[in-house]
Motif scaffolding. Structure first.
Motif, short mmCIF file in Angstrom:
data_model
loop_
_atom_site.label_atom_id
_atom_site.label_comp_id
_atom_site.label_asym_id
_atom_site.label_seq_id
_atom_site.Cartn_x
_atom_site.Cartn_y
_atom_site.Cartn_z
N ASN A 276 0.82 -1.21 0.00
CA ASN A 276 0.00 0.00 0.00
C ASN A 276 0.86 1.26 0.00
OD1 ASN A 276 -2.33 -1.53 0.07
ND2 ASN A 276 -2.54 -1.41 2.29
N LYS A 277 1.97 1.22 0.68
CA LYS A 277 2.84 2.41 0.79
C LYS A 277 3.72 2.60 -0.44
CE LYS A 277 1.72 3.53 4.99
NZ LYS A 277 0.79 4.61 5.16
N TRP A 278 4.18 1.52 -1.01
CA TRP A 278 5.14 1.60 -2.10
C TRP A 278 4.49 1.02 -3.35
CZ3 TRP A 278 10.87 0.45 -0.71
CH2 TRP A 278 11.70 0.98 -1.69
N SER A 279 3.75 1.82 -4.06
CA SER A 279 3.01 1.36 -5.23
C SER A 279 3.63 1.95 -6.50
CB SER A 279 1.54 1.77 -5.10
OG SER A 279 1.44 3.18 -5.06
N ASP A 280 3.02 1.64 -7.65
CA ASP A 280 3.53 2.17 -8.91
C ASP A 280 3.43 3.69 -8.95
OD1 ASP A 280 4.16 -0.32 -9.85
OD2 ASP A 280 2.26 -0.60 -10.91
N SER A 281 2.40 4.25 -8.32
CA SER A 281 2.24 5.70 -8.33
C SER A 281 3.17 6.38 -7.31
CB SER A 281 0.79 6.09 -8.04
OG SER A 281 0.42 5.63 -6.76
N ARG A 282 3.67 5.63 -6.37
CA ARG A 282 4.59 6.18 -5.36
C ARG A 282 5.92 5.46 -5.44
NH1 ARG A 282 2.20 7.39 0.33
NH2 ARG A 282 4.10 8.56 0.25
N ASN A 283 6.46 5.33 -6.63
CA ASN A 283 7.67 4.54 -6.83
C ASN A 283 8.95 5.28 -6.49
OD1 ASN A 283 7.74 6.26 -8.97
ND2 ASN A 283 7.71 4.67 -10.55
N ARG A 284 8.87 6.55 -6.16
CA ARG A 284 10.08 7.29 -5.83
C ARG A 284 10.27 7.44 -4.32
NH1 ARG A 284 11.31 12.03 -10.08
NH2 ARG A 284 9.46 11.78 -11.31
N CYS A 285 9.52 6.74 -3.55
CA CYS A 285 9.68 6.82 -2.10
C CYS A 285 11.05 6.26 -1.72
CB CYS A 285 8.60 6.01 -1.39
SG CYS A 285 6.96 6.69 -1.58
N SER A 286 11.71 6.98 -0.87
CA SER A 286 12.99 6.50 -0.40
C SER A 286 12.78 5.48 0.73
CB SER A 286 13.85 7.66 0.09
OG SER A 286 13.26 8.22 1.25
N THR A 287 13.81 4.74 0.99
CA THR A 287 13.74 3.76 2.08
C THR A 287 13.55 4.45 3.41
OG1 THR A 287 15.25 2.36 0.80
CG2 THR A 287 14.94 1.79 3.10
N GLU A 288 14.18 5.59 3.61
CA GLU A 288 14.05 6.36 4.85
C GLU A 288 12.61 6.81 5.06
OE1 GLU A 288 16.54 7.20 2.58
OE2 GLU A 288 18.00 5.98 3.66
N LEU A 289 11.94 7.25 3.98
CA LEU A 289 10.56 7.69 4.08
C LEU A 289 9.64 6.53 4.47
CD1 LEU A 289 8.42 9.92 3.69
CD2 LEU A 289 8.23 9.16 1.31
N ILE A 290 9.86 5.38 3.88
CA ILE A 290 9.04 4.21 4.20
C ILE A 290 9.25 3.78 5.64
CG2 ILE A 290 8.63 1.78 3.65
CD1 ILE A 290 7.49 3.65 1.58
N LYS A 291 10.50 3.84 6.11
CA LYS A 291 10.78 3.47 7.50
C LYS A 291 10.07 4.38 8.48
CE LYS A 291 15.31 1.35 6.89
NZ LYS A 291 16.75 1.48 7.17
N LYS A 292 9.98 5.66 8.12
CA LYS A 292 9.33 6.64 9.02
C LYS A 292 7.84 6.46 8.98
CE LYS A 292 13.06 9.88 8.80
NZ LYS A 292 13.54 11.17 8.45
#
Length: 119
Positions: free
Chosen positions: A103-119
């Motif tokens: 849900n967090k890391w989808s095709d539309s949100r593919n530029r999320c950094s690992t740090e952002l996902i961790k937070k």
């Protein structure tokens, strides 16, 4: 798994069951079998009472046994029971994490950094 079933206290627990568990879990180097036998004999009455109680879960039964007999008097038995009961019964938690990540890391949100996902 069949060798670990007696830890559930649905049927009467015997010392050969404990021996098979120790061998199956490869805990022979951490468990003193002579002391385990003495612990089993000393707690047999409490184990039999817990086996007859169908209202409690497995973990509640073992908590009652350790409280009544004394955890310090059952160090080897505690090692076995805590080892077996620490294994999760399913992988539902891990599957939930993968679902949340999808849900967090989808095709539309593919530029999320690992740090952002961790937070």
């Amino acid at each position: 798994m069949v060798k670990l079933k007696p830890i559930g206290l649905y049927d009467e627990l015997s010392f050969p069951d404990l021996e098979q568990m120790v061998a199956a879990l490869k805990l022979t180097d951490r468990i003193n079998m002579d002391q385990l036998y003495e612990e089993f004999c000393a707690s047999l009455e409490e184990i039999q009472k817990a086996t007859k109680d169908t209202t409690k879960s497995t973990s509640e039964k073992w908590v009652a046994i350790f409280q009544n007999v004394g955890k310090d008097n059952m160090t080897n038995m505690f090692k076995i029971v805590s080892f077996v009961l620490s294994v999760p019964g399913s992988n539902a938690f891990v599957e939930r994490i993968f679902s949340l990540m999808a849900n967090k890391w989808s095709d539309s949100r593919n530029r999320c950094s690992t740090e952002l996902i961790k937070k």
